[in-house]
Scaffold this active site. Structure first.
Site, short mmCIF file in Angstrom:
data_model
loop_
_atom_site.label_atom_id
_atom_site.label_comp_id
_atom_site.label_asym_id
_atom_site.label_seq_id
_atom_site.Cartn_x
_atom_site.Cartn_y
_atom_site.Cartn_z
N ARG A 139 11.78 10.39 0.45
CA ARG A 139 11.25 11.64 -0.09
C ARG A 139 10.42 11.02 -1.47
O ARG A 139 10.61 10.12 -1.72
CB ARG A 139 12.20 12.65 -0.22
CG ARG A 139 13.27 12.54 -1.04
CD ARG A 139 13.88 13.65 -1.42
NE ARG A 139 15.53 13.49 -1.68
CZ ARG A 139 16.09 14.65 -2.00
NH1 ARG A 139 15.59 15.80 -2.37
NH2 ARG A 139 17.50 14.51 -2.42
N THR A 147 9.98 10.34 -4.66
CA THR A 147 10.60 9.48 -6.07
C THR A 147 10.07 9.44 -7.31
O THR A 147 10.79 9.18 -8.26
CB THR A 147 11.08 8.02 -5.62
OG1 THR A 147 9.91 7.27 -5.42
CG2 THR A 147 11.87 7.85 -4.26
N TRP A 173 0.68 -2.15 -2.08
CA TRP A 173 -0.29 -1.31 -0.83
C TRP A 173 -1.53 -2.20 -0.99
O TRP A 173 -2.10 -2.76 0.19
CB TRP A 173 -0.55 0.09 -1.13
CG TRP A 173 0.54 0.94 -0.83
CD1 TRP A 173 0.88 1.90 -1.66
CD2 TRP A 173 1.24 1.12 0.29
NE1 TRP A 173 2.11 2.44 -1.14
CE2 TRP A 173 2.37 2.06 0.23
CE3 TRP A 173 1.28 0.28 1.69
CZ2 TRP A 173 2.83 2.21 1.23
CZ3 TRP A 173 2.01 0.53 2.69
CH2 TRP A 173 2.97 1.47 2.39
N SER A 208 -1.83 1.51 8.22
CA SER A 208 -2.13 2.61 7.57
C SER A 208 -1.36 3.54 8.06
O SER A 208 -0.93 4.84 7.32
CB SER A 208 -3.79 2.64 8.09
OG SER A 208 -4.02 3.91 7.79
N HIS A 247 1.75 3.64 5.88
CA HIS A 247 1.65 4.13 4.64
C HIS A 247 1.61 5.54 4.75
O HIS A 247 2.32 6.33 3.87
CB HIS A 247 0.26 3.52 4.30
CG HIS A 247 -0.17 3.65 2.64
ND1 HIS A 247 -1.10 3.00 2.27
CD2 HIS A 247 0.27 4.47 1.62
CE1 HIS A 247 -1.22 3.46 0.89
NE2 HIS A 247 -0.37 4.40 0.70
N ARG A 273 -3.69 13.03 0.56
CA ARG A 273 -3.24 11.78 0.70
C ARG A 273 -3.58 11.63 2.19
O ARG A 273 -3.77 10.47 2.64
CB ARG A 273 -1.95 11.37 0.46
CG ARG A 273 -1.41 11.50 -0.94
CD ARG A 273 0.05 11.34 -1.19
NE ARG A 273 0.39 11.69 -2.57
CZ ARG A 273 1.11 10.56 -3.08
NH1 ARG A 273 1.59 9.42 -2.59
NH2 ARG A 273 1.61 10.77 -4.37
N CYS A 301 11.13 0.18 -6.64
CA CYS A 301 12.05 1.41 -6.47
C CYS A 301 13.05 1.28 -5.32
O CYS A 301 12.45 0.93 -4.05
CB CYS A 301 11.17 2.72 -6.23
SG CYS A 301 11.60 3.87 -5.13
N CYS A 309 12.64 3.41 -2.10
CA CYS A 309 11.42 3.08 -1.34
C CYS A 309 11.53 1.73 -0.81
O CYS A 309 11.11 1.45 0.57
CB CYS A 309 10.31 2.98 -2.38
SG CYS A 309 10.10 4.49 -3.43
P1 FAD Z 1 -0.96 5.15 -2.73
O1 FAD Z 1 -0.27 5.61 -1.70
O2 FAD Z 1 -0.42 4.35 -3.60
O3 FAD Z 1 -2.17 4.16 -2.03
C1 FAD Z 1 -3.11 3.22 -2.88
C2 FAD Z 1 -4.63 3.34 -2.10
O4 FAD Z 1 -4.44 2.88 -0.74
C3 FAD Z 1 -5.01 4.85 -2.08
O5 FAD Z 1 -5.78 5.17 -3.20
C4 FAD Z 1 -6.13 4.63 -0.66
O6 FAD Z 1 -7.13 4.21 -1.24
C5 FAD Z 1 -5.33 3.90 0.20
N1 FAD Z 1 -4.61 4.58 1.15
C6 FAD Z 1 -3.61 5.39 0.75
N2 FAD Z 1 -3.12 5.97 1.99
C7 FAD Z 1 -3.75 5.19 2.83
C8 FAD Z 1 -3.50 4.91 4.39
N3 FAD Z 1 -2.71 5.79 5.06
N4 FAD Z 1 -4.04 4.06 5.08
C9 FAD Z 1 -5.32 3.43 4.56
N5 FAD Z 1 -5.28 3.51 3.00
C10 FAD Z 1 -4.60 4.44 2.47
N6 FAD Z 1 6.98 6.75 -3.25
C11 FAD Z 1 7.89 8.02 -3.19
O7 FAD Z 1 7.97 8.96 -3.90
N7 FAD Z 1 8.74 7.83 -2.31
C12 FAD Z 1 9.11 6.85 -1.31
O8 FAD Z 1 9.84 6.81 -0.50
C13 FAD Z 1 7.89 5.70 -1.67
N8 FAD Z 1 8.11 4.62 -0.63
C14 FAD Z 1 7.15 3.74 -0.81
C15 FAD Z 1 7.43 2.29 -0.20
C16 FAD Z 1 6.57 1.49 -0.42
C17 FAD Z 1 6.79 -0.01 0.39
C18 FAD Z 1 5.65 1.49 -1.36
C19 FAD Z 1 4.73 0.31 -1.44
C20 FAD Z 1 5.39 2.50 -2.26
C21 FAD Z 1 6.36 3.77 -1.93
N9 FAD Z 1 6.28 4.85 -2.57
C22 FAD Z 1 7.12 5.79 -2.46
C23 FAD Z 1 5.17 5.14 -3.60
C24 FAD Z 1 3.82 5.66 -2.74
O9 FAD Z 1 3.63 5.00 -1.75
C25 FAD Z 1 2.62 5.72 -3.59
O10 FAD Z 1 2.13 4.48 -3.86
C26 FAD Z 1 2.66 6.64 -4.90
O11 FAD Z 1 3.01 7.71 -4.76
C27 FAD Z 1 1.23 6.69 -5.53
O12 FAD Z 1 0.30 7.24 -4.75
P2 FAD Z 1 -1.20 7.05 -4.81
O13 FAD Z 1 -1.89 8.44 -4.51
O14 FAD Z 1 -1.68 6.43 -6.05
O15 FAD Z 1 -1.69 6.49 -3.53
#
Ligand code: FAD
Length: 424
Positions: free
Chosen positions: A130, A132, A143, A221, A224, A253, A350, A353
């Protein structure tokens, strides 16, 4: 406008969206109970393996990022006994502790065998995936490294046309997207990330991207997007001090990006298809833990899930994948890249995560191993050619459950959005 209701077929599969949602409605109830049984909630994970790619930055020490380890007394003694008996090396372990192989040629992920290494026993139910608060440069670097360095540069040939990295906009299917070369050095990521944040757009894959590349990209994707779906469904509202679904998080998102939404379904199809293929093996598997109540529950629930998946018919046709000599080479690359992604999970700053990143890459890796490393007949008869560890089975079913929850989340957000639009 019904923005989160895709119609027709899930791209690159034989399944339609309605059929997948119907399948999910049949499996989600039994899955919810199954993952609460001792066999499936208990997992040993190598949570503190050093990151091989860069010095970890941006670690999250907030309460919600931290994992609660499990008291080892609650782990069935046979699983712990196996750990001590390190003279009993399987083919997987090699003959010397430091030289053990982390994977075999059949593996699509680093398996981190539970019977070896420096793992931590965890209760997955006590550590839900969830929100974090983990975000910023560290999370983005992971990513981006995954997409830019490990996804075959999808959309691949655009690298030739654009040349040089920066903020050139390349037209893909009528949409613009920022194009960049894979960053080679850590500091190069920063301007790139700023670029991307501004140009946060959906990528619609051109139809002539090779099928294998598309499948790979969709898997990543989709993973993600599923992680994002969990974050948004179980979000901490700092104003009300409550955990609750966050609609704008979901729309910004996932909901606004049809391809990301569809890629969650794609992963569910892939996982269902692997479970369908593994049915005889999963039926015969020994799930005993010594807890009569839990063992009985698994006996009752597992057939319900397996029968529903079987009755769903053909979900994913893999006959077009990895054909001929070029296909063999591609499969090799496919495995290397996905194993690399599973290694990158060690860099997640984290703990919680990292736990879910590692577990779900293992779960998807296990599904791919079942689909692409073994013929159908290996899952019939005595299963002697199969090599699945207990943690692979747990990861597979757990990951299936995580995607099942994401699909439920999509339905919930769809109706929240409808209410929002109506009220407005
Ligand atoms: P991010 O999700 O970081 O995405 C970065 C960029 O990738 C976006 O700007 C977009 O251009 C692109 N993108 C986004 N989604 C997609 C997609 N589905 N397909 C293709 N391109 C895409 N956070 C938590 O709160 N709880 C968790 O359990 C958690 N687990 C994680 C596990 C991992 C392995 C990682 C690397 C991160 C995790 N995070 C978690 C962090 C979370 O995934 C995001 O990185 C964070 O919330 C910041 O989000 P953001 O809006 O900057 O975009």
């Amino acid at each position: 406008q019904n923005i989160c209701k895709p119609e027709g077929y899930v791209m690159d599969t034989c399944s339609d969206f309605d059929g997948i949602e119907a399948l999910n409605r049949r499996v989600s109830g039994p899955l919810k109970k199954l993952i609460r049984t001792k066999f499936f909630r208990t997992l040993r994970v190598e949570l503190y393996k050093p990151c091989q790619f860069w010095t970890s930055e941006g670690s999250c020490f907030q309460r919600d990022c931290i994992v609660q380890p499990l008291d080892e007394d609650r782990v069935p003694s046979e699983w712990r006994a196996q750990k001590i008996d390190q003279t009993n090396f399987g083919p997987f372990l090699g003959s010397f502790p430091r030289q053990r192989q982390e994977y075999t040629e059949k593996d699509f992920a680093i398996v981190n065998d539970e019977t070896y290494g420096e793992g931590v026993w965890l209760d997955l139910v006590d550590n839900p995936e969830r929100f974090t608060g983990y975000a910023g440069a560290g999370a983005n670097a992971i990513w981006m490294s995954i997409y830019q360095d490990n996804c075959f540069g999808v959309p691949p040939y655009l690298q030739d046309t654009a040349g040089g990295w920066g903020s050139q906009l390349v037209n893909v299917d009528g949409k613009s997207m920022p194009f960049v070369q894979p960053p080679r050095k850590r500091r190069e990521l920063t301007p790139f990330l700023q670029d991307l944040a501004e140009e946060d757009r959906a990528v619609t894959l051109p139809a002539d991207v090779p099928y294998e590349y598309r499948v790979f990209y969709r898997m990543v994707s989709g993973l993600h997007a599923s992680i994002s779906a969990h974050i948004c469904a179980d979000y901490f509202n700092a104003t009300s001090n409550r955990w609750e679904p966050n609609l704008s998080c979901f729309i910004s998102r996932i909901g606004a990006f049809p391809d990301r939404l569809q890629n969650i379904y794609f992963n569910f199809v892939l996982l269902s298809s692997a479970i369908q293929k593994m049915k005889p093996y999963l039926e015969a598997y020994d799930y005993s833990t010594g807890s009569a109540k839990d063992d009985l529950a698994v006996k009752r629930l597992m057939p319900k899930i397996l029968n529903s998946v079987k009755n769903a018919g053909l979900l994913f046709d893999d006959s077009e994948l990895f054909i001929g000599a070029a296909g063999r080479e591609l499969k090799h690359e496919f495995k290397e890249n996905f194993r690399n992604i599973s290694r990158i999970m060690d860099c997640t700053g984290c703990e919680k995560c990292r736990l879910w990143g590692k577990t779900q890459t293992l779960g998807i890796g296990t599904a791919m191993k079942a689909l692409f490393s073994y013929p159908e007949r290996a899952f019939r008869g005595s299963f002697t050619t199969l090599d699945f560890k207990r943690n692979e089975i747990v990861a597979l079913i757990t990951t299936y459950f995580q995607f099942s929850c994401s699909l439920e989340g999509i339905e919930m957000f769809r109706s929240m959005y409808q209410d929002f639009v109506t009220d407005w």
